[in-house]
Scaffold this active site. Structure first.
Site, short mmCIF file in Angstrom:
data_model
loop_
_atom_site.label_atom_id
_atom_site.label_comp_id
_atom_site.label_asym_id
_atom_site.label_seq_id
_atom_site.Cartn_x
_atom_site.Cartn_y
_atom_site.Cartn_z
N TYR A 288 34.85 14.60 12.54
CA TYR A 288 36.24 14.73 12.04
C TYR A 288 37.25 14.43 13.16
O TYR A 288 38.21 13.69 12.94
CB TYR A 288 36.45 16.13 11.46
CG TYR A 288 37.71 16.24 10.63
CD1 TYR A 288 37.72 15.88 9.29
CD2 TYR A 288 38.91 16.68 11.20
CE1 TYR A 288 38.88 15.96 8.52
CE2 TYR A 288 40.07 16.76 10.45
CZ TYR A 288 40.05 16.40 9.11
OH TYR A 288 41.19 16.47 8.37
N HIS B 99 46.25 20.17 15.52
CA HIS B 99 45.45 21.15 14.76
C HIS B 99 44.10 21.34 15.44
O HIS B 99 43.44 20.38 15.78
CB HIS B 99 45.22 20.66 13.33
CG HIS B 99 46.41 20.81 12.44
ND1 HIS B 99 46.31 21.25 11.15
CD2 HIS B 99 47.72 20.60 12.67
CE1 HIS B 99 47.52 21.29 10.61
NE2 HIS B 99 48.39 20.90 11.51
C1 PHB Z 1 46.96 13.45 4.65
O1 PHB Z 1 47.61 14.35 5.21
O2 PHB Z 1 47.52 12.51 4.06
C2 PHB Z 1 45.48 13.51 4.64
C3 PHB Z 1 44.85 14.52 5.35
C4 PHB Z 1 43.45 14.56 5.35
C5 PHB Z 1 42.73 13.64 4.63
C6 PHB Z 1 43.36 12.63 3.93
C7 PHB Z 1 44.76 12.57 3.93
O3 PHB Z 1 41.36 13.72 4.61
#
Ligand code: PHB
Ligand code: RFL
Length: 394
Positions: A381, A72
């Site tokens: 991130y 992504h």
């Molecule tokens: C998940 O896909 O489980 C997921 C994605 C983003 C997050 C937390 C969990 O911040």
């Protein structure tokens, strides 16, 4: 029984550590409370930082992740009736995240360990740690004793390793949030190509995914919420309420395959070591999942621990072992801050007054309009670069 490194816990931290040690010719034995099937089906994290992907690939366990993982290049922040994309390709060129379920990482690591003849004992109920402050620590379980040079406590937040450290050694920092996340896995095509982090007056919602056929969602719910209060129809209605807030977006629903409620907490225990016991992953620190950092921190910890233990066997020097905790904690605290910040930015706090809600909105507007503020979000991130440690490059 004897091994070089006794590892408690077959989660991502313990399994990856065992594999990284194996690649350095160091022997380990993993003791795990649960069954293999339980470990392989526990639905948790989904977002791998670039650095975690790199570690798994370099360790030779990335084949299926490269085939099935979903790269992504951005996420969406959705609030106030509009969606705002945070474009990684522009803000942090060359860095991305990969959506690949934690239980898939665990499956791949268990397969790799067993294929290489690694020892994993599942369903071991009564692990106890001994003589941690001596050169001959050991682990007892089911009437047996495993003698080790080192013990790695990779047994998560509720494990035995951290509580085995004598009172007064650790300093604990923590914060409990006044809400939980209800998470579901559903057999339905994702309604969005990218993750959507949605802030609404009724609370936070997250749209994530696992594959072109399986979606993952989370809802902010009260701390005392029970799954009994949340039949499937109520979950879908609330997801629609919090996600169908921009023109033209409709949420597809489907059969729910898994449901769970997770309280939200930040926690750090320092130092991540006592004598010959080294803590890694959730055993030492946890973050609320809003920043998607927990699994990534676990991988970053054991990368350093494998290097430090490898250095000790290769040279007899304890220098890197002595630097392990401090090196980990630097990254851990950055992730603590980022996870707290994302949580604060996106959730509804009942204690907030109107002034607090306006501040939150102002910060959301800033993050989605300023290149500098968006870059702060993006670089945290996707994961900040590793710092040099021993022979490991940045
Ligand atoms: C998940 O896909 O489980 C997921 C994605 C983003 C997050 C937390 C969990 O911040
Ligand atoms: P784990 O995975 O908890 O593994 C610990 C293992 O130790 C075993 N164990 C014991 N074994 C022997 N004796 C005992 N006494 C034992 N006690 C426990 C357990 O059975 C288990 O197998 O810890 P580890 O390896 O440190 O890995 C940490 C990650 O699991 C965790 O940080 C992440 O799941 C957090 N997390 C996320 N992290 C991310 O990086 N990205 C995400 O998108 C993300 N989303 C999430 C998350 C965690 C969530 N929940 C449910 C807490 C989403 C959720 C909802």
């Amino acid at each position: 029984m004897r091994t070089q490194v006794g590892i408690v816990g077959a989660g991502p931290a313990g399994l990856l550590l065992s594999h990284l040690l194996h690649l350095r010719g160091i022997d380990s034995v993993i003791l795990e409370l649960r069954s293999r099937a339980y470990c392989e089906s526990r639905v948790r994290a989904g977002v791998l930082e670039q650095g975690t992907v790199d570690i798994l690939n370099a360790a030779g366990v990335g084949d299926r992740m490269r085939r099935e993982g979903l790269p992504h290049l951005g996420i969406e922040l959705r609030y106030g009736g509009a969606g705002h994309r945070i474009p990684f390709e522009r803000l942090v060129p060359g860095r991305a995240i990969t959506v690949y379920g934690q239980q898939e990482v665990v499956k791949d690591l268990i397969a790799a360990r067993l294929e290489a003849g690694g020892a994993i004992h599942f369903e071991v109920p009564d692990v106890e740690l001994h003589d941690l402050d001596t050169a001959t620590p050991s682990i007892t379980f089911q009437g047996q004793r495993l003698e080790c040079d080192f013990i790695a406590g990779c047994d998560g937040f509720h494990g035995v390793s951290r509580p085995s450290i004598p009172e007064g050694v650790l300093t604990v920092y923590d914060r409990v949030y006044p809400f939980a996340w209800l998470g579901i896995l559903a057999r339905v095509k994702p309604s969005s190509e990218e993750l959507i982090y949605a802030a609404t007056d009724d609370g936070f919602a997250l749209h994530s995914m696992r594959s072109p056929e399986v979606s993952r969602f989370y809802l902010q719910v009260p701390l005392d919420a029970s799954l009994d209060d949340w039949p499937d129809e109520r979950i879908w209605a609330e997801l629609r309420n919090r996600l169908e807030t921009v023109p033209g977006f409709t949420l597809a629903s489907g059969p729910i395959m898994e449901k769970g409620i997770t309280p939200m907490r930040s926690f750090v225990a320092e130092p991540m070591r006592y004598g010959r016991l080294f803590l890694a992953g959730d055993a030492a620190h946890i973050v609320p999942p809003t920043g998607a950092k927990g699994l990534n921190l676990a991988a970053a910890d054991v990368r350093l621990l494998a290097e430090a233990i490898g250095h000790w066997y290769a040279t007899g020097s304890a220098d890197l072992l002595d630097g392990y905790s401090e090196a980990c904690l630097k990254r851990v605290w950055r992730a603590q801050h980022f996870s707290w910040w994302m949580t604060t930015l996106l959730h509804t706090f009942e204690s907030d007054d109107a002034y607090g809600r306006r501040l939150q909105r102002s910060y959301l507007d800033y993050v989605t309009s300023s290149e500098a503020a968006a870059t702060t979000l993006a670089e945290n991130y996707v994961g900040l670069p590793f710092e040099p440690f021993g022979t490991l490059d940045a």
